[in-house]
Design an enzyme around this catalytic site. Sequence first.
Site, PDB file in Angstrom:
ATOM      1  CD  GLU A   1      -3.025   0.702  -0.086  1.00 55.79           C
ATOM      2  OE1 GLU A   1      -3.322  -0.458  -0.449  1.00 55.79           O
ATOM      3  OE2 GLU A   1      -3.398   1.724  -0.690  1.00 55.79           O
TER       4      GLU A   1
HETATM    5  C1  FAD Z   1       2.323  -9.592   0.297  1.00 58.29           C
HETATM    6  C2  FAD Z   1       2.067  -8.492  -0.668  1.00 58.29           C
HETATM    7  C3  FAD Z   1       0.763  -8.142  -0.979  1.00 58.29           C
HETATM    8  C4  FAD Z   1       0.520  -7.139  -1.917  1.00 58.29           C
HETATM    9  N1  FAD Z   1      -0.776  -6.862  -2.301  1.00 58.29           N
HETATM   10  C5  FAD Z   1      -0.994  -6.067  -3.388  1.00 58.29           C
HETATM   11  C6  FAD Z   1      -2.290  -5.936  -3.963  1.00 58.29           C
HETATM   12  O1  FAD Z   1      -3.268  -6.505  -3.465  1.00 58.29           O
HETATM   13  N2  FAD Z   1      -2.433  -5.202  -5.090  1.00 58.29           N
HETATM   14  C7  FAD Z   1      -1.369  -4.570  -5.673  1.00 58.29           C
HETATM   15  O2  FAD Z   1      -1.563  -3.940  -6.701  1.00 58.29           O
HETATM   16  N3  FAD Z   1      -0.129  -4.633  -5.132  1.00 58.29           N
HETATM   17  C8  FAD Z   1       0.093  -5.378  -4.007  1.00 58.29           C
HETATM   18  N4  FAD Z   1       1.354  -5.494  -3.487  1.00 58.29           N
HETATM   19  C9  FAD Z   1       2.442  -4.726  -4.077  1.00 58.29           C
HETATM   20  C10 FAD Z   1       2.973  -3.625  -3.143  1.00 58.29           C
HETATM   21  O3  FAD Z   1       2.031  -2.609  -3.008  1.00 58.29           O
HETATM   22  C11 FAD Z   1       4.330  -3.166  -3.710  1.00 58.29           C
HETATM   23  O4  FAD Z   1       5.247  -4.214  -3.471  1.00 58.29           O
HETATM   24  C12 FAD Z   1       4.829  -1.890  -3.087  1.00 58.29           C
HETATM   25  O5  FAD Z   1       3.993  -0.813  -3.428  1.00 58.29           O
HETATM   26  C13 FAD Z   1       6.260  -1.548  -3.506  1.00 58.29           C
HETATM   27  O6  FAD Z   1       6.460  -1.728  -4.872  1.00 58.29           O
HETATM   28  P1  FAD Z   1       7.700  -2.614  -5.371  1.00 58.29           P
HETATM   29  O7  FAD Z   1       7.659  -3.884  -4.635  1.00 58.29           O
HETATM   30  O8  FAD Z   1       7.688  -2.684  -6.840  1.00 58.29           O
HETATM   31  O9  FAD Z   1       8.988  -1.815  -4.890  1.00 58.29           O
HETATM   32  P2  FAD Z   1       9.736  -0.641  -5.703  1.00 58.29           P
HETATM   33  O10 FAD Z   1       8.741   0.342  -6.183  1.00 58.29           O
HETATM   34  O11 FAD Z   1      10.647  -1.248  -6.692  1.00 58.29           O
HETATM   35  O12 FAD Z   1      10.594   0.039  -4.544  1.00 58.29           O
HETATM   36  C14 FAD Z   1      11.826  -0.534  -4.071  1.00 58.29           C
HETATM   37  C15 FAD Z   1      12.419   0.409  -3.010  1.00 58.29           C
HETATM   38  O13 FAD Z   1      12.727   1.684  -3.613  1.00 58.29           O
HETATM   39  C16 FAD Z   1      12.060   2.720  -2.910  1.00 58.29           C
HETATM   40  N5  FAD Z   1      11.618   3.743  -3.862  1.00 58.29           N
HETATM   41  C17 FAD Z   1      10.959   3.574  -5.023  1.00 58.29           C
HETATM   42  N6  FAD Z   1      10.707   4.761  -5.599  1.00 58.29           N
HETATM   43  C18 FAD Z   1      11.224   5.702  -4.781  1.00 58.29           C
HETATM   44  C19 FAD Z   1      11.273   7.126  -4.790  1.00 58.29           C
HETATM   45  N7  FAD Z   1      10.710   7.838  -5.772  1.00 58.29           N
HETATM   46  N8  FAD Z   1      11.874   7.758  -3.745  1.00 58.29           N
HETATM   47  C20 FAD Z   1      12.406   7.064  -2.742  1.00 58.29           C
HETATM   48  N9  FAD Z   1      12.383   5.730  -2.662  1.00 58.29           N
HETATM   49  C21 FAD Z   1      11.800   5.054  -3.668  1.00 58.29           C
HETATM   50  C22 FAD Z   1      10.884   2.069  -2.206  1.00 58.29           C
HETATM   51  O14 FAD Z   1      10.464   2.799  -1.050  1.00 58.29           O
HETATM   52  C23 FAD Z   1      11.471   0.692  -1.854  1.00 58.29           C
HETATM   53  O15 FAD Z   1      12.186   0.795  -0.661  1.00 58.29           O
HETATM   54  C24 FAD Z   1       1.608  -6.452  -2.515  1.00 58.29           C
HETATM   55  C25 FAD Z   1       2.925  -6.797  -2.169  1.00 58.29           C
HETATM   56  C26 FAD Z   1       3.161  -7.806  -1.288  1.00 58.29           C
HETATM   57  C27 FAD Z   1       4.587  -8.205  -1.005  1.00 58.29           C
END
Ligand code: FAD
Length: 592
Positions: free
Chosen positions: A442
């Site tokens: 989220e």
């Molecule tokens: C168990 C689980 C359930 C989930 N459920 C859902 C769901 O129901 N529906 C759905 O759509 N998604 C869902 N997600 C996805 C979840 O919302 C994302 O994993 C999360 O938003 C982060 O995206 P990412 O994993 O691609 O990380 P990334 O976006 O790749 O981020 C990696 C790191 O870089 C940092 N970062 C990225 N951009 C920036 C920036 N501009 N400035 C500073 N730091 C930055 C982040 O804070 C993080 O620490 C789920 C994930 C999990 C693991």
Amino acid sequence: MADYKAPLRDMRFVLNEVFEVSRLWAQLPALANVVDEDTASVILEEAGKVIAGTIAPLNRSGDEEGCSWIDGAVQTPRGFPEAYQAYAAGGWTSVGGDDRFGGMGMPKVITAQVEEMLNSANLSFGLYPMLTAGACLSINAHGSEALKATYLPNMYAGVWAGSMCLTEPHAGTDLGIIRTRAEPQADGSYKVSGTKIFITGGEHDLTENIIHLVLARLPDAPPGPKGISLFLVPKFMVDVNGALGERNSLSCGSIEHKMGIKASATCVMNFDGATGYIIDAPNKGLAAMFTMMNYERLGVGIQGLSLGERSYQNAVEYARDRIQSRAPTGPADPDKVADPIIVHPDVRRMLLTMKALNEGGRAFSSYVALQLDSAKYSEDAATRQRAQERVVLLTPVAKAFLTDMGLETTVHGQQIFGGHGFIREWGQEQLIRDCRITQIYEGTNGIQALDLLGRKVLGSGGAYYNLFADEIRQFTATASADLAEFTKPLNDAVKTLDELTAWLLDRAKSNPNEIGAASVEYLHVFGYTAYAYMWALMARTALLRQDQDVFYRTKLGTARFFFARLLPRVHSLAASVKAGSESLYLLDADQF
Ligand SMILES: Cc1cc2nc3c(=O)[nH]c(=O)nc-3n(C[C@H](O)[C@H](O)[C@H](O)COP(=O)(O)OP(=O)(O)OC[C@H]3O[C@@H](n4cnc5c(N)ncnc54)[C@H](O)[C@@H]3O)c2cc1C
């Protein structure tokens, strides 16, 4: 693990005595005939019974067994389908739903307490109704009347569930780069194609249909976040009479094997020209999602609180029971070979930290829920707008601070068990594993902090911040003298936050890195200050009633601990903020 007991006394204290919610409800025509103090009390008591009796017992077995995927079908752990059906049959999936479509129409401040109980009992289980409620909110706020009438009644009734499909393999935080496409069809529907990952409840065996809300791009969409639309894509097609028809062309490719929330199915979802219906206007998908997000983000914050509360209940019981060493001041229980560990200062520090953060978090999440209710139900436009601005400001704090504090409290709860906290038997380690995701999904907590400082505080030129700070200043200026032990440090914390806000408003003009460099610590200073406000409000009520009941004296003791031992954390956080961004850029990328 101790049996879960819903903290009903504290919930009633926050709702009825601190915020006097029934007075607010009586002034709002949309709620006046729907809920009062007695109705709310009955709802919370019944929810507590059902959740503790039916859902909590599945927490450990659900973690042990997890979900399984066989040829595209997902099986939830034993007992989950029956418990879900019982929960739905009791009306609990419809508590916050719109009464025009079969919901109970309860305000958020009530559903927030039910969510807390459910997630304390079993976070994996709680995610299924939570995602459904989020999908319903988006459909209700932005869908056509036909979509609402077709889908909401069965979703509120818990016969169908919902999912939110945003994330793609290459696009998590940055949803502007998603690739899922939606092709318009002659009959007004769309064919949706693409792969979504990490979809909570994307597939399962709890309900007869699953209604996916999917973000996708139209062929002529502009690039970036302004070219995203939202689609309703059912697992099974629904005919005009509401009957289920053929299976839509979408499937679950696999489920993830995770650190925690193992009984929640986290799915890869493949959409292969699946039939969908647009929600809201083309390219307005992210805005439509944001309606839901303020609710959902508060809900995730509450998950952190829930796990902290569960861990605390277990830790208190253990600390009273486990005997080790003698109290520093001499034997407390001379008849035994050692004293219960609750006598030791460090164990008390951990227990009180947990208690103060949990009760502060409960008051704060209820306060934010009340703002959501005012923004939705008030008849006065200015009140609605003020409440909405508070929601916008406080949502990232609620999501990130409550979950960061949730992890801190669950770790304290493990530490109190010593080695027994590290092994599976006692359940404390599961709470930490389950809690960790709340800081990530989220929108990660880092992104919440950027949202607070960059978009909300600096983006409004400090105006949104002042709305909240002025409310606290007004409270401290008019509080009676016997509250000074709380209002003085609260005032000092607000002054620190004022200074940091002004400093950042100035520094960010010349160096954009200052925002990201300061944001997490700034959010924490904000969070502790918000909790201090909550604790001062609670102390005001407790001071007046301290002679009536030990509950109020306990509250005052915990308030004093918060101000003495936790609020001073703002000083070191403020020093980190003021250190600026320079030290973050002393290394080149290849020096790491
Ligand atoms: C168990 C689980 C359930 C989930 N459920 C859902 C769901 O129901 N529906 C759905 O759509 N998604 C869902 N997600 C996805 C979840 O919302 C994302 O994993 C999360 O938003 C982060 O995206 P990412 O994993 O691609 O990380 P990334 O976006 O790749 O981020 C990696 C790191 O870089 C940092 N970062 C990225 N951009 C920036 C920036 N501009 N400035 C500073 N730091 C930055 C982040 O804070 C993080 O620490 C789920 C994930 C999990 C693991």
